[in-house]
Scaffold this active site. Structure first.
Site, PDB file in Angstrom:
ATOM      1  N   ASP A 366       4.069  70.156 180.548  1.00 11.37           N
ATOM      2  CA  ASP A 366       4.136  71.729 180.660  1.00 11.37           C
ATOM      3  C   ASP A 366       5.374  72.206 181.175  1.00 11.37           C
ATOM      4  OD1 ASP A 366       2.621  74.326 180.918  1.00 11.37           O
ATOM      5  OD2 ASP A 366       1.189  73.093 179.771  1.00 11.37           O
ATOM      6  N   ASP A 367       5.134  73.492 181.592  1.00 12.08           N
ATOM      7  CA  ASP A 367       6.245  74.409 182.061  1.00 12.08           C
ATOM      8  C   ASP A 367       6.806  73.777 183.402  1.00 12.08           C
ATOM      9  OD1 ASP A 367       7.371  76.592 182.990  1.00 12.08           O
ATOM     10  OD2 ASP A 367       5.631  77.891 182.943  1.00 12.08           O
ATOM     11  N   ARG A 443       4.475  88.808 184.655  1.00 11.31           N
ATOM     12  CA  ARG A 443       4.641  87.335 185.037  1.00 11.31           C
ATOM     13  C   ARG A 443       6.147  87.245 185.392  1.00 11.31           C
ATOM     14  NH1 ARG A 443       4.108  80.996 182.990  1.00 11.31           N
ATOM     15  NH2 ARG A 443       2.886  80.317 184.710  1.00 11.31           N
ATOM     16  N   LYS A 476       3.774  72.465 172.935  1.00  8.37           N
ATOM     17  CA  LYS A 476       3.074  73.375 173.137  1.00  8.37           C
ATOM     18  C   LYS A 476       3.886  74.783 173.191  1.00  8.37           C
ATOM     19  CE  LYS A 476       0.053  74.867 176.832  1.00  8.37           C
ATOM     20  NZ  LYS A 476      -0.645  74.402 177.783  1.00  8.37           N
ATOM     21  N   TRP A 477       3.509  75.860 172.357  1.00 13.85           N
ATOM     22  CA  TRP A 477       4.298  76.859 172.222  1.00 13.85           C
ATOM     23  C   TRP A 477       3.359  78.006 172.921  1.00 13.85           C
ATOM     24  CZ3 TRP A 477       8.233  77.893 167.932  1.00 13.85           C
ATOM     25  CH2 TRP A 477       8.567  79.116 167.864  1.00 13.85           C
ATOM     26  N   ASP A 478       4.117  78.654 174.092  1.00 14.79           N
ATOM     27  CA  ASP A 478       3.328  79.401 174.896  1.00 14.79           C
ATOM     28  C   ASP A 478       4.183  81.049 174.917  1.00 14.79           C
ATOM     29  OD1 ASP A 478       1.644  80.311 176.856  1.00 14.79           O
ATOM     30  OD2 ASP A 478       2.158  78.827 178.332  1.00 14.79           O
ATOM     31  N   ASN A 480       3.356  84.206 177.518  1.00 10.74           N
ATOM     32  CA  ASN A 480       2.821  84.569 178.822  1.00 10.74           C
ATOM     33  C   ASN A 480       2.799  86.109 179.161  1.00 10.74           C
ATOM     34  OD1 ASN A 480       1.122  82.176 179.338  1.00 10.74           O
ATOM     35  ND2 ASN A 480       3.186  81.354 179.616  1.00 10.74           N
ATOM     36  N   CYS A 526      -0.103  78.913 171.661  1.00  9.14           N
ATOM     37  CA  CYS A 526      -0.870  79.199 173.157  1.00  9.14           C
ATOM     38  C   CYS A 526      -0.124  80.372 173.399  1.00  9.14           C
ATOM     39  CB  CYS A 526      -0.648  78.008 174.052  1.00  9.14           C
ATOM     40  SG  CYS A 526      -0.969  78.434 175.865  1.00  9.14           S
ATOM     41  N   ASP A 548      -7.322  79.467 178.779  1.00 13.20           N
ATOM     42  CA  ASP A 548      -6.705  79.021 180.024  1.00 13.20           C
ATOM     43  C   ASP A 548      -8.344  78.792 180.870  1.00 13.20           C
ATOM     44  OD1 ASP A 548      -4.218  78.480 179.765  1.00 13.20           O
ATOM     45  OD2 ASP A 548      -3.798  80.413 181.063  1.00 13.20           O
TER      46      ASP A 548
HETATM   47  C1  DGJ Z   1      -0.121  79.483 180.321  1.00  6.52           C
HETATM   48  C2  DGJ Z   1      -0.963  78.363 179.419  1.00  6.52           C
HETATM   49  O1  DGJ Z   1      -2.204  78.911 179.053  1.00  6.52           O
HETATM   50  C3  DGJ Z   1      -0.933  76.953 180.575  1.00  6.52           C
HETATM   51  O2  DGJ Z   1      -1.822  76.321 179.872  1.00  6.52           O
HETATM   52  C4  DGJ Z   1       0.099  76.576 180.980  1.00  6.52           C
HETATM   53  O3  DGJ Z   1       1.086  76.218 179.706  1.00  6.52           O
HETATM   54  C5  DGJ Z   1       0.903  77.958 181.607  1.00  6.52           C
HETATM   55  N1  DGJ Z   1       1.086  78.788 180.953  1.00  6.52           N
HETATM   56  C6  DGJ Z   1       2.397  77.267 181.890  1.00  6.52           C
HETATM   57  O4  DGJ Z   1       3.074  78.323 182.341  1.00  6.52           O
END
Ligand code: DGJ
Length: 731
Positions: A366-367, A443, A476-478, A480, A526, A548
C-alpha cells in the site's frame, strides 16, 4: 420490438422485463410522461391523461388549460409554464433562461455504444435497443436529444441527454440532468431511501416519507462521495424486500452529482438525477454539444429484492467492462492496516511468507513505497520507487514475493499531488486552484488538474513505466481528499465552470488507457475506503474497497447499504484486526462477513492471536468453496442490520441448486424465543441437504424457515445446502 412508436397517438412505449415506460408528444411538442411501472398488456387508452386548469398554473394560449406546471414530463424546463425543478437550464445569448423544447424527430436503434468520453452501459444489436428523441427550442435552436436504452431482459432503462447548440450565439448550459422521472400521483404515500454517511460510515440506509416540497441529495465534493451515494430509491410507503413498488435510480458518474426530488402541489413526483449544477457552467459555442453521463432506472413491483437483482445483473452484464468482472479474485493481504508507512523489505517479506503459508494468494504493498514518503506530507505525484526503503527495486521485491508463491499488487493515488514533491516544484500550475488565492489542503495534499490532457499524460507515463518494469498483478487506485478551489488555470475564464466535469473526464480517460494497456491487471477502486463507490468506477474496475471501517458491526451496515445497488462481486471486503478497539468480534465472523465480498486480509498475521491465525487457512478454503455463489449467484437480504439483532443474507446459485446462508448475531438476548429465518429464492420442489447431512424441502425452508441458535454477540453461522438430485438426474 421492445421500443415502439404509435404514430397515430404519437406514443412511445418501452417494455423491458416487468417494466413499461411510456410517454407521448403533445400537440405543443412537449413530451408528456404517461406511465412508468409494472409491465402493461395491450395498454389501450394509455395516451389519455387528465388535463385540468389549476389556478396560478400558466399555459400557452394556443392550448387553454394545458399547463406544464401540472403534467409529468420527460424533459422539464423553467420559465415557460413549469415551476417544478428543471431537467435542464440553458442561459441563452440574451441572458435569459427560457427554453421551450419542441419535439422534432426520433429514431430507434439496435444495440448500445458508450456515451462519448464517459463510462456507461453497452450491448450488442441483439442485446439492447435504443431510442433517441430530438427536441429543439424554436427560438434559440438549442437541441436536446433524450436518449433511452433498454435491455429487454431487465426491468430497467438507461437514460442520458445530449445538448447541442444549433443556434448562432454561444449559450451556457447551467444544468443538465441525465434522468427526469415524473410520476403521476400514486394511489398512496411514497417514500425515498438514500444511502448517506461519512468516511468510515458509507452508504447507510436512510428512509424518509415524502410530502410536498423539494429534497436535495448529492455531493459537491468533486467526487461521488462517502456522504451520499449517487443512488436513490423511491418506493410506495411501507415497501419491503418482497412487496411494494420501487424505482431505483443510479447515476453512472464519479464526480459531483445532484438528485432532486420534488412532490408538487398536485402530488406529481419528480426525480432529477445528474451532474451537480453547483459549479457547472458549460459553454456551448455554435455547433458544439454536451453529453451527460448516463443514469439507470430500475423498477420492481415486488419490493427491493427484485430491484437489487436487476441492478446487480445489469451492471455485471452491460456496464462492468473489466475481464475480471466474472473471474474469481486472488485472496489478498494488504500491509496498510498493520504497517502504515513504517515498513521495509524484511517486514514485507515476513508478512508475505506467513500469508503464503496460510493460503493467501497475493501481497499488496500500500501507500509509502515511492518518492521519499514516510508519512502523508510528501511525494504524491513522484511515482518512482524508494529503493532505500525497499532495499532494492520494485521489480526485485516483486520477484521475491513471487518466489514465495504470491502475486504482487501495488497502491497508487494518481490524481493527487503533495506540495512537497518534484512534480509540484516543476509544474506548480498543474494543481487545481485559483491564482492569487491560498489553497486548502486535506491530508496535506492537493489535487492535480486532470482537466489538462498533459497532466493526465504525465501520470499515465509514470504509471505505465512502473507497471511495465515490475511484475504487478493488482493496482489499488486511491483518492484521499475532495476537491476545493476546483478551477483550472489552463481554461479561459468563461470556461472555468467546466473544470469539475473535465476533471472527471480526465480521470476516466486515464482509467480507460491503463485498463486497456494492462487488461490482465486487477484494478480496485478506493477513495479513503468507499468514497467513490459508483457505477462510473465500476465500468473500468471490477471492485471497490467498501470502507476503511472493517469493524464487523459497522461493515454489516455498510455492506447492506451497498448491496441495494451494487453486486457483491464488486464489494472489497477484508478480514482485519479489531478496527474498533472498544469491541472484540469473533475472528470467524470477521471472515464470514468478508466472504460476502471479494475477500482478503488487512492485518499482521504474526501479531494476531494464535487461535485467530489458526483459522486463516480454513477461511481461505471457505472462500474457494463458496465464492462462486457470491460471485455469480443471486443475492438476497433476509434481514436488516438496522432493525434486527440477527443479520442474514443468502447467495443462491442461478439454478437454485445450491446456496449459502450467512447469519450474524449483533445483539444476543437472554431466554428470548428462538428466531426462525424464512429463506428466499429456492426451488420449492427441491430437496436440499446441508454439509452435515440434514435434509429439508425448498418449500419448507421458504415457508417455515430454519431456527437459528446463536449465543454470543458477533457469533455467526454459515449454512451451506445443495439440492439432492435423484439418481440418474443430470440436471
Ligand atoms: C486510504 C485507503 O482507504 C486505505 O486503505 C489506505 O490505502 C490509505 N488510504 C493509504 O494512504
Amino acid at each position: 420490438m421492445a421500443i415502439t412508436y404509435d404514430s397515430g397517438h404519437r406514443l412511445f412505449r418501452l417494455d423491458a422485463g416487468d417494466f413499461t415506460h411510456a410517454f407521448c408528444v403533445h400537440a405543443s411538442g412537449a413530451l408528456i410522461s404517461l406511465y412508468s411501472g409494472s409491465r402493461l398488456g395491450e395498454g389501450e387508452g394509455l395516451w389519455e391523461y387528465p388535463v385540468r386548469a389549476i389556478s396560478f398554473s400558466p399555459f400557452d394560449p394556443a392550448f387553454p388549460g394545458f399547463s406544464l406546471d401540472d403534467l409529468p414530463q420527460e424533459l422539464s424546463t423553467h420559465g415557460a409554464g413549469d415551476f417544478g425543478a428543471s431537467s435542464v437550464v440553458v442561459r441563452n445569448g440574451g441572458g435569459d433562461t427560457v427554453t421551450v423544447p419542441v419535439y422534432r424527430s426520433h429514431r430507434i436503434l439496435s444495440g448500445k455504444s458508450l456515451p462519448e468520453g464517459l463510462p456507461g452501459t453497452f450491448g450488442s444489436e441483439g442485446e439492447a435497443e435504443s431510442l433517441e428523441v430530438v427536441l429543439e427550442d424554436p427560438l434559440t435552436k438549442v437541441e436536446f436529444t433524450v436518449c433511452y436504452t433498454i435491455f429487454p431482459r431487465y426491468s430497467a432503462l438507461v437514460r442520458s441527454l445530449r445538448v447541442r447548440n444549433g443556434g448562432e450565439e454561444p449559450v451556457i448550459l447551467e444544468k443538465a440532468a441525465s434522468l427526469t422521472l415524473d410520476l403521476w400521483p400514486g394511489t398512496g404515500e411514497r417514500e425515498v431511501i438514500s444511502f448517506s454517511g461519512s468516511h468510515c460510515r458509507e452508504r447507510n440506509f436512510a428512509r424518509e416519507s415524502l410530502g410536498q416540497g423539494v429534497r436535495l441529495y448529492g455531493s459537491d465534493r468533486g467526487m461521488s462521495s462517502h456522504q451520499c451515494n449517487p443512488f436513490l430509491m423511491v418506493c410506495s410507503a411501507g415497501a419491503t424486500e418482497i412487496s411494494g413498488e420501487v424505482w431505483g435510480a443510479m447515476l453512472v458518474y464519479s464526480g459531483s452529482w445532484r438528485g432532486e426530488l420534488e412532490v408538487d402541489q398536485l402530488s406529481r413526483l419528480r426525480l432529477n438525477l445528474g451532474i451537480s449544477p453547483q459549479e457547472f457552467r458549460w459553454r456551448l459555442a455554435p455547433g458544439e454539444h454536451f453529453q451527460t453521463p448516463e443514469a439507470i432506472l430500475a423498477y420492481s413491483g415486488g419490493g427491493f429484492d427484485a430491484m437489487s437483482q436487476t441492478f446487480h445483473d445489469l451492471l455485471r452484464e452491460h456496464l462492468m467492462a473489466s475481464p475480471w468482472t466474472k473471474r474469481p479474485r486472488p485472496i489478498l493481504i494488504n500491509n496498510w492496516e498493520c504497517m502504515q508507512f513504517d515498513f521495509n523489505q524484511e517486514k514485507l517479506l515476513k508478512l508475505a511468507r506467513t500469508a503464503a503459508a496460510n493460503g493467501i494468494e497475493m501481497m499488496v504493498l500500500d501507500d509509502g513505497w515511492f518518492g521519499k514518503r514516510d508519512n502523508d506530507h510528501c511525494s504524491l505525484g513522484d511515482w518512482r520507487e524508494n529503493t532505500r526503503k525497499l532495499s532494492g527495486t520494485l521489480a526485485q521485491l516483486s520477484q521475491k514475493i513471487h518466489a514465495l508463491g504470491l502475486k504482487f499488487g501495488l497502491w497508487f493515488e494518481p490524481e493527487m499531488i503533495s506540495p512537497d514533491s518534484d512534480l509540484c516544484r516543476q509544474h506548480p500550475d498543474w494543481v487545481l486552484g485559483v491564482p492569487g488565492r491560498a489553497r486548502t489542503e486535506s491530508r496535506w495534499q492537493c489535487v492535480l488538474d486532470f482537466s489538462r490532457p498533459e497532466v493526465v499524460e504525465n501520470i499515465y507515463l509514470q504509471m505505465e513505466k512502473i507497471l511495465s518494469l515490475a511484475q504487478i498483478e493488482y493496482v489499488k487506485w486511491d483518492a484521499n481528499r475532495h476537491l476545493t478551489e476546483a478551477f483550472s488555470q489552463a481554461l479561459p475564464s468563461e470556461r472555468r465552470g467546466e473544470t469539475l466535469h473535465r476533471y472527471v473526464l480526465g480521470l476516466y480517460q486515464l482509467q480507460r488507457r491503463l485498463t486497456e494497456r494492462f487488461p490482465e491487471i486487477l484494478f480496485e477502486g478506493c477513495s479513503g475506503g468507499g468514497g467513490r463507490f459508483d457505477a462510473g468506477i465500476l465500468h473500468y474496475f471490477p471492485q471497490i474497497w467498501c470502507s476503511d471501517n472493517t469493524d464487523v458491526y459497522d461493515r454489516l451496515k455498510i455492506q447492506y447499504g451497498t448491496s441495494f445497488a451494487y453486486p457483491p462481486s464488486a464489494m472489497g471486503a477484508h478480514v482485519a484486526s479489531c478496527w474498533d478497539k472498544t469491541r472484540y468480534t469473533d475472528f470467524d465472523t470477521r471472515g464470514n462477513v468478508a466472504l460476502a465480498g471479494t475477500f482478503g486480509y488487512e492485518l499482521d498475521l504474526d501479531e494476531c492471536l494464535p487461535e485467530e491465525r489458526g483459522q486463516v487457512k480454513g477461511q481461505c478454503q471457505r472462500y474457494h468453496q463458496f465464492h462462486h455463489l457470491v460471485e455469480e449467484g443471486v443475492y438476497h437480504r433476509l434481514t436488516s442490520p438496522w432493525e434486527s439483532p440477527l443479520v442474514a443474507w443468502m447467495n443462491v446459485a442461478r439454478d437454485a441448486s445450491e446456496f449459502l446462508l450467512t447469519v450474524v448475531q449483533t445483539d444476543r438476548r437472554y431466554n428470548a424465543r428462538v428466531p426462525w429465518l424464512r429463506l428466499r429464492g429456492l426451488n420449492p420442489q427441491a430437496l436440499y441437504q446441508d454439509d452435515q447431512g440434514h435434509s429439508m424441502g425448498g418449500d419448507l425452508l421458504m415457508k417455515r424457515g430454519i431456527p437459528i441458535f446463536l449465543e454470543r454477540d458477533s457469533q455467526s453461522l454459515l449454512f451451506h445446502f445443495r439440492e439432492v438430485k435423484e439418481e440418474g438426474d443430470q440436471g
